[in-house]
Enzyme design. Structure first.
Site, PDB file in Angstrom:
ATOM      1  N   HIS A 201       7.866  53.145  -1.421  1.00  0.00           N
ATOM      2  CA  HIS A 201       9.303  53.418  -1.365  1.00  0.00           C
ATOM      3  C   HIS A 201      10.149  52.353  -2.053  1.00  0.00           C
ATOM      4  O   HIS A 201      11.227  52.645  -2.557  1.00  0.00           O
ATOM      5  CB  HIS A 201       9.736  53.666   0.074  1.00  0.00           C
ATOM      6  CG  HIS A 201       9.246  54.980   0.563  1.00  0.00           C
ATOM      7  ND1 HIS A 201       8.004  55.139   1.119  1.00  0.00           N
ATOM      8  CD2 HIS A 201       9.801  56.219   0.493  1.00  0.00           C
ATOM      9  CE1 HIS A 201       7.817  56.418   1.400  1.00  0.00           C
ATOM     10  NE2 HIS A 201       8.884  57.094   1.036  1.00  0.00           N
ATOM     11  N   CYS A 515       9.752  67.653  -4.502  1.00  0.00           N
ATOM     12  CA  CYS A 515      10.679  66.521  -4.370  1.00  0.00           C
ATOM     13  C   CYS A 515       9.988  65.167  -4.464  1.00  0.00           C
ATOM     14  O   CYS A 515      10.594  64.142  -4.209  1.00  0.00           O
ATOM     15  CB  CYS A 515      11.472  66.623  -3.068  1.00  0.00           C
ATOM     16  SG  CYS A 515      10.450  66.488  -1.595  1.00  0.00           S
TER      17      CYS A 515
HETATM   18  C1  PEP Z   1       6.721  62.653  -0.900  1.00  0.00           C
HETATM   19  O1  PEP Z   1       5.837  62.296  -0.111  1.00  0.00           O
HETATM   20  O2  PEP Z   1       6.476  63.110  -2.022  1.00  0.00           O
HETATM   21  C2  PEP Z   1       8.140  62.537  -0.549  1.00  0.00           C
HETATM   22  C3  PEP Z   1       9.079  63.072  -1.282  1.00  0.00           C
HETATM   23  O3  PEP Z   1       8.480  61.823   0.542  1.00  0.00           O
HETATM   24  P1  PEP Z   1       8.348  60.248   0.655  1.00  0.00           P
HETATM   25  O4  PEP Z   1       8.220  59.682  -0.737  1.00  0.00           O
HETATM   26  O5  PEP Z   1       9.576  59.755   1.332  1.00  0.00           O
HETATM   27  O6  PEP Z   1       7.121  60.041   1.464  1.00  0.00           O
END
Ligand code: PEP
Ligand code: MG
Length: 595
Positions: A201, A515
């Protein structure tokens, strides 16, 4: 924190993982100059008092934080959950422990953060030798308190560079998502970290703020000082410390070219993207805070495809209550561009930890007691979030979507619906407004992707979370640079699974968005269009690039390249094929492709 002596390091090049494209050239600012084992210059005798004062300030801040957490958690989650903070406060106030740190500052003249790091290390060693589970937890608690203290010393130190006019490249051992959000106030133009990888993240946030970044540069803190000039090649994954004149000249030129490209792309028309043969593709924004909404509007997003609510919790001084959450969601929905706003419920765990929910130590945190599993385990707390969303959705002219992360088995959706009904009843009973939301699930666990049919009757839409899907399919931690060669979105296994999810959604007419970070990768986007995906949600910084790329593609061509790629065996072959494809259709975008 006392800065180390201002000596220059020698010229050196380091290679790491390309995380966020672009070039940054600036003075280095070493944030964690204190990992144990690294060379930490002693502070000057005259700085000792100020350093002890800084430590005292951090102590008070930490005490304050822990007391506030104890009180809020006690109300929202219950007394037994709050007990952990009572214990942490007792540790923080323990004279013996504090003396250990103060002695290191006063006698060994270590900066406060380094002194805390040393004491924390001592406890870590102790932890390694302890076999009793109860004692292990207690020693781990001491370490947690020290880490919180250390972060607060760093927070106080952050002011040092927040006030700087001069741009800086942040060099850190490790950055947490909340650090990056806090850094946006400062004049940071690039990031280099020793740990981390492409889809952690911290990396996602660096990209969303358009900060060139390189991760996984092992030991760089031992070779760079805060006075050094540093070049970050975020597309190539290289870092140069005190580079020679030629390297500097070449990178200054690249930096200008990159800035020109960004300006040109940003000047293009907004709104949905259209392929060269007229197919409309919705470009939605992934947002983490209110500032991102402004960016999403500026970038021309046609809605929000993912609001990661955990960032609101991560940056909140204690535990946001229903009213504070409702206010936040309402503001975000009100300012959202377009007509779709997607709120994801808390997705904690892995690299996103909140002390009051994720304080138990797990051997495998990414596949452990996290995300919706944690929410289910705290129904009172979870219901507060559900009520807050429903209340915020009332009287909105936008379609509000509620997305549940890490769904693994169909039973979890039954539980979701049960809790939603209860949240609605509670609102009604309290005479509070209750709006309409569409229910969706993230597809990020292979079990859900493979058996998708079994889930669909219980959702209005799905969203493919490719970041986690990739790490779980490849069994390679998305935040660990040592396995980043395996954690590859373009590996054939991942492509097959994403294609099959897209096909199932089309067959069942279930609205589907992707996403994860694949949605903003120029190499991946043609393949996603070839699979039939028409809704992509990404960091706003990438919307102009992806819109430009889509305008140069036709659907039959994307289907053809997908068919070609599906015959390949390795991620490297897929990347090479896609680089050739991009070189033929959008060569000007190649500087934005991560090595
Ligand atoms: C994903 O896992 O692709 C997602 C969009 O959520 P995060 O990156 O917050 O885990
Ligand atoms: Mg995820």
């Amino acid at each position: 924190m006392g800065q180390p002596l201002r000596r220059h390091s020698s010229t050196a090049r380091f290679d790491g993982i390309a995380v966020s494209p672009g070039v940054a050239i600036a003075r280095a600012h070493c944030l964690h100059e204190i990992p144990v084992g690294s060379v930490t210059d002693p502070i000057d005798e005259s700085e000792v008092l100020a350093e002890l004062g800084r430590f005292e300030e951090a102590l008070q801040l930490t005490d304050h934080e822990l007391a506030a957490l104890r009180d809020k958690v006690s109300v929202q989650l219950g007394k037994s959950e709050a007990a952990i903070f009572t214990a942490h406060l007792a540790i923080l106030r323990d004279e013996g422990l504090l003396e250990k740190v103060q002695r290191r500052i006063g006698q060994q003249r270590l900066p406060a953060a380094a002194a805390i790091a040393e004491v924390a290390y001592e406890y870590q060693q102790l932890l390694a030798d302890v076999h009793d589970e109860y004692l292990k937890e207690r020693v781990a608690d001491v370490r947690d308190v020290l880490l919180r203290l250390q972060r607060n010393v760093a927070k106080i130190t952050h002011h040092d560079f927040a006030a700087h006019d001069e741009p800086i490249v942040l060099v850190a051992c490790e950055l947490y998502p909340s650090d990056i959000i806090a850094l946006t106030e400062a004049n940071v133009v690039g990031i280099v970290t020793q740990t981390g990888s492409r889809t952690g993240h911290a990396a996602i946030l660096a990209r969303s703020y358009g900060l060139p970044a390189v991760a996984g540069v092992t030991d760089i803190l031992q070779h760079v000082n805060s006075s050094d000039t540093i070049v970050v090649d975020g597309s190539g994954g290289h870092v140069f410390v005190n580079p020679g004149r030629e390297t500097l000249r070449a990178y200054r030129e690249r930096r200008s070219e990159f800035a020109r490209l960004k300006t040109d792309l940003a000047a293009e028309p907004r709104g949905p993207a259209h392929t060269a043969d007229g197919q409309t593709i919705a470009l939605l924004a992934n947002v983490n805070c209110e500032t991102d909404i402004r960016e999403a509007i500026a970038g021309g997003a046609c809605g929000v495809g993912l609001y990661r609510t955990e960032f609101f919790f991560l940056t909140h001084p204690n535990v946001p209550d229903q009213q504070q959450q409702t206010e936040n969601y309402r503001q975000m929905i009100a300012h959202c561009p377009g007509d779709i706003f997607t709120i994801r419920t808390l997705d904690l765990g892995g690299d996103k930890t909140i002390s009051y929910l994720t304080h138990t130590h797990e051997h495998n945190p990414h596949i452990g007691w996290r995300s919706i599993r944690l929410s289910f385990a705290h129904p009172k707390f979870f219901l507060t979030q559900l009520r807050a969303v429903l209340a915020a959705a009332a009287n909105q002219d936008k379609e509000v979507r509620l997305l549940f992360p890490m769904i693994t088995v169909p039973d979890e959706l039954d539980e979701v619906h049960k809790l939603m009904r209860r949240a609605r009843r509670q609102l009604k009973k309290r005479g509070q407004p209750c709006g309409k939301v569409r229910i969706g699930m993230m597809i990020e666990v292979p079990a859900a992707a493979v058996a998708l049919d079994a889930f669909l009757e219980n959702v209005d839409f799905v969203s493919i979370g490719s970041n986690d899907l990739v790490q779980y399919l490849t069994a390679a931690d998305r935040d660990n640079p040592k396995v980043s060669h395996l954690c590859q979105a373009l590996c054939p296994a991942v492509l097959r699974v994403v294609a099959s999810v897209a096909a199932t959604c089309h067959r069942t007419r279930t609205p589907v968005t992707l996403c994860g970070e694949m949605a903003s990768s120029p190499r991946a986007v043609p393949l996603l269009l070839g699979m039939g995906l028409r809704n992509l949600s990404m960091s706003t910084a990438f919307i102009p690039t992806i819109r430009d790329l889509i305008g140069r593609l036709t659907i039959p061509e994307t289907q053809a390249v997908l068919a070609e790629v599906m015959k390949l065996k390795t991620a490297r072959q897929v990347c090479e094929t896609m680089d050739r494809y991009l070189a033929a259709r959008a060569p000007h975008l190649l500087p934005l492709v991560l090595a």
